[in-house]
Design an enzyme around this catalytic site. Structure first.
Site, PDB file in Angstrom:
ATOM      1  N   SER A  45       0.802  -1.224   0.000  1.00  0.00           N
ATOM      2  CA  SER A  45       0.000   0.000   0.000  1.00  0.00           C
ATOM      3  C   SER A  45       0.835   1.275   0.000  1.00  0.00           C
ATOM      4  CB  SER A  45      -0.927   0.021   1.219  1.00  0.00           C
ATOM      5  OG  SER A  45      -0.171  -0.084   2.403  1.00  0.00           O
ATOM      6  N   ASP A 351      -4.544   7.184   8.358  1.00  0.00           N
ATOM      7  CA  ASP A 351      -5.673   6.349   8.789  1.00  0.00           C
ATOM      8  C   ASP A 351      -5.261   5.332   9.850  1.00  0.00           C
ATOM      9  OD1 ASP A 351      -4.074   4.717   7.324  1.00  0.00           O
ATOM     10  OD2 ASP A 351      -5.589   4.089   5.880  1.00  0.00           O
ATOM     11  N   HIS A 354      -1.405   4.161   7.262  1.00  0.00           N
ATOM     12  CA  HIS A 354      -0.704   4.798   6.141  1.00  0.00           C
ATOM     13  C   HIS A 354      -0.380   6.261   6.419  1.00  0.00           C
ATOM     14  CE1 HIS A 354      -3.262   1.474   4.546  1.00  0.00           C
ATOM     15  NE2 HIS A 354      -2.081   1.125   4.076  1.00  0.00           N
TER      16      HIS A 354
END
Ligand SMILES: *[C@@H]1O[C@H](CO)[C@@H](O)[C@H](O)[C@H]1NC(C)=O
Ligand SMILES: *[C@@H]1O[C@H](CO)[C@@H](O)[C@H](O)[C@H]1NC(C)=O
Ligand SMILES: *[C@@H]1O[C@H](CO)[C@@H](O)[C@H](O)[C@H]1NC(C)=O
Length: 388
Positions: A45, A351, A354
Site C-alpha cells: 500500500s 488512517d 498509512h
C-alpha cells in the site's frame, strides 16, 4: 523542508564522492541526469496507485480528498511517494496492472497492491486488513506476462498499441520496489512472536532477492529499493500491541527493532545483488530513517502530533480498528462518520496505518536528493551506467 544543511551534515564524504563521480561522468561524455521513459513499481500500500482497489474494494471517502478530491485507489488522503517519483521524471501517475479501465502503460505500470507481502502466505480475504493475494512472486509473474503481452499487442497495432510500452523501455526504465512491511506486521497479527518473526527474515529477504533477479533477467537494470519504515511508530502496530515497551518518542521499540533487522538483512542481499547483477545499478534507500525523523523531530519538519491518526476515531491516538477511516459507526445511538482532521498538511499518519500526502511529500523530498541512498546517488541519477 529539505534543508541542504541536513544533507551536507549527514553526508560530507558522500558529497566528495559525488564530485568525483560527476567529474568521471562528465569525462565520459554522458549527461548526469537520467531520462527514465518508464517506471515499473512493485510493492504494497505504500505505493499502490489503485491495484487492490481495482481488484476488490475502493477505499471510501475521505481517502483521496487531498489533491485528487475523490478516492483515487490510494491508501492516503492524497499522493504517494511513487506519485512524486513519477512526476519528478515528467511521467503521469502509474496505471495499476490490475486496472482494466483507462489504463495507459506506455510509460510503465504499477504491480503494487495494498497488503502485499514478499513471502508470507497470502490470506485471501475480501475485507481489509487481510493480506493481498498479489504477493511479490505474483507481482513478478504478472510483470513477466505484462512484458510478453504488451509487446504482442504493440506488434498487432490497433487502438491499444499506443498504450503499451516500447520494447526498449524494459531496459531503460526505473524499477522501484517498496515491500516488506506486511511480512512483519502480518506475522504479528497471526500471533507470531518477535523471535519468530526475526527468525523468518532470512527467508523473506531471500525471496526478495530471487524476484529482483527475475526482473533483471527480463531486462531490468536500474533499481531503486526502499527499505521498510518504523513499524512500531504506526498506530496499527503500536496501539494493537499496547503493552510493548516505548521509546522516548512513543514508538513500540521492539517492533521497530524487527523492522531494523529486516532492513539490515535486506541491505545485505541488495549488496550481494549488486555484485551478482553486474549490469545493474541498485540503490538501497533508507526510508526508515526519514520516516522515523517524522516521529523523533516532527516540529523541525513542520509536523505535529505524529502518533495521532488524522482520519480515525477514539482514544489517545484517534485510532480504533473497529472505527476505520471513512466508516460510519454507532455511537450512543447515533451514526457517526469517521472523517479526517482539519490540519492534514501538518499531520503524519493518515488512517492509523498509512501516511498522509504531506508526509509522503516530505519523504520524497528527502530521499530524492540521494542523502538516504546507498550508494549515495540521487533519484535523477539512478540509471544504469555501462561498465565499459
Ligand atoms: C498515454 O500516455 C502517454 C505518455 O504520457 C501520452 O502521451 C498518451 O497521450 C497517453 N495516451 C492516452 C490515450 O491517454
Ligand atoms: C474501540 O471501539 C469499540 C466500539 O466502539 C469499543 O468497544 C472499544 O473499547 C474501543 N477500543 C479502544 C481501544 O478504544
Ligand atoms: C457516549 O456516552 C458515554 C457514556 O454516557 C459518554 O461518556 C461519551 O462521551 C458519549 N460519547 C459521545 C461521542 O457522545
Amino acid at each position: 523542508m529539505t534543508s541542504p544543511m541536513h544533507y551536507v551534515r549527514r553526508n560530507k564524504f558522500h558529497v566528495l564522492f559525488f564530485v568525483i563521480l560527476s567529474i568521471a561522468t562528465t569525462l565520459n561524455g554522458s549527461s548526469n541526469e537520467c531520462n527514465f521513459p518508464a517506471i515499473f513499481n512493485f510493492g504494497d500500500s505504500n505505493s499502490d496507485t489503485g491495484g487492490l482497489a481495482a481488484a476488490f474494494i475502493q477505499p471510501p471517502p475521505p481517502y483521496g480528498q487531498t489533491y485528487f478530491n475523490r478516492p483515487a485507489g490510494r491508501f492516503s488522503d492524497g499522493r504517494l511517494i511513487i506519485d512524486f517519483i513519477a512526476n519528478s521524471f515528467g511521467l503521469p501517475f502509474l496505471s495499476p496492472y490490475l486496472d482494466s479501465l483507462g489504463a495507459n502503460y506506455s510509460y510503465g505500470g504499477n504491480f503494487a497492491t495494498a497488503s502485499a507481502t514478499i513471502k508470507l502466505p497470502p490470506i485471501i480475504l475480501p475485507q481489509l486488513p487481510g493480506l493481498s493475494p498479489f504477493f511479490l512472486d505474483i507481482q513478478s509473474a504478472q510483470f513477466t506476462q505484462f512484458k510478453a503481452r504488451t509487446q504482442f499487442i504493440k506488434q498487432q497495432g490497433g487502438v491499444f498499441a499506443s498504450l503499451m510500452p516500447k520494447q526498449e523501455y524494459f531496459q531503460e526504465a526505473l524499477y522501484t520496489i517498496d515491500i516488506g512491511q506486511n511480512d512483519l506486521s502480518g506475522a504479528f497479527f497471526l500471533g507470531k512472536t518477535i523471535q519468530q518473526v526475526n527468525a523468518a527474515v532470512p527467508e523473506i529477504v531471500k525471496s526478495f532477492s530471487i524476484n529482483v533477479k527475475a526482473l533483471y533477467i527480463l531486462g531490468a537494470r536500474s533499481f531503486w529499493i526502499h527499505n521498510t519504515g518504523p513499524l512500531g511508530c504506526i498506530p496499527y502496530i503500536s496501539l494493537v500491541f499496547i503493552l510493548a515497551q516505548r521509546d522516548q518518542y512513543g514508538c513500540a521499540k521492539q517492533y521497530n527493532e524487527v523492522a531494523q533487522n529486516f532492513n539490515q538483512q535486506l541491505k545485505e542481499v541488495v549488496d550481494q545483488l549488486r555484485v551478482e547483477l553486474i549490469q545493474s545499478t541498485i540503490i538501497y534507500v533508507d526510508i526508515y530513517s526519514v520516516k522515523y525523523s517524522l516521529f523523533s523531530n516532527p516540529t523541525k519538519f513542520g509536523f505535529e502530533q505524529p502518533l495521532v491518526t488524522c482520519c480515525g476515531y477514539g482514544g489517545e491516538y484517534n485510532y480504533n480498528t473497529s472505527a476505520g477511516c471513512g466508516e460510519s459507526i454507532d455511537m450512543n445511538g447515533s451514526r457517526v462518520f469517521v472523517g479526517s482532521c482539519d490540519n492534514r498538511p501538518t499531520r503524519v499518519i493518515w488512517d492509523g496505518i498509512h501516511f498522509t500526502e504531506a508526509a509522503n511529500k516530505y519523504v520524497f523530498d528527502e530521499i530524492s536528493t540521494g542523502a538516504f541512498s546507498d550508494p549515495p546517488i540521487p533519484l535523477n541519477m539512478a540509471c544504469h551506467k555501462t561498465s565499459t
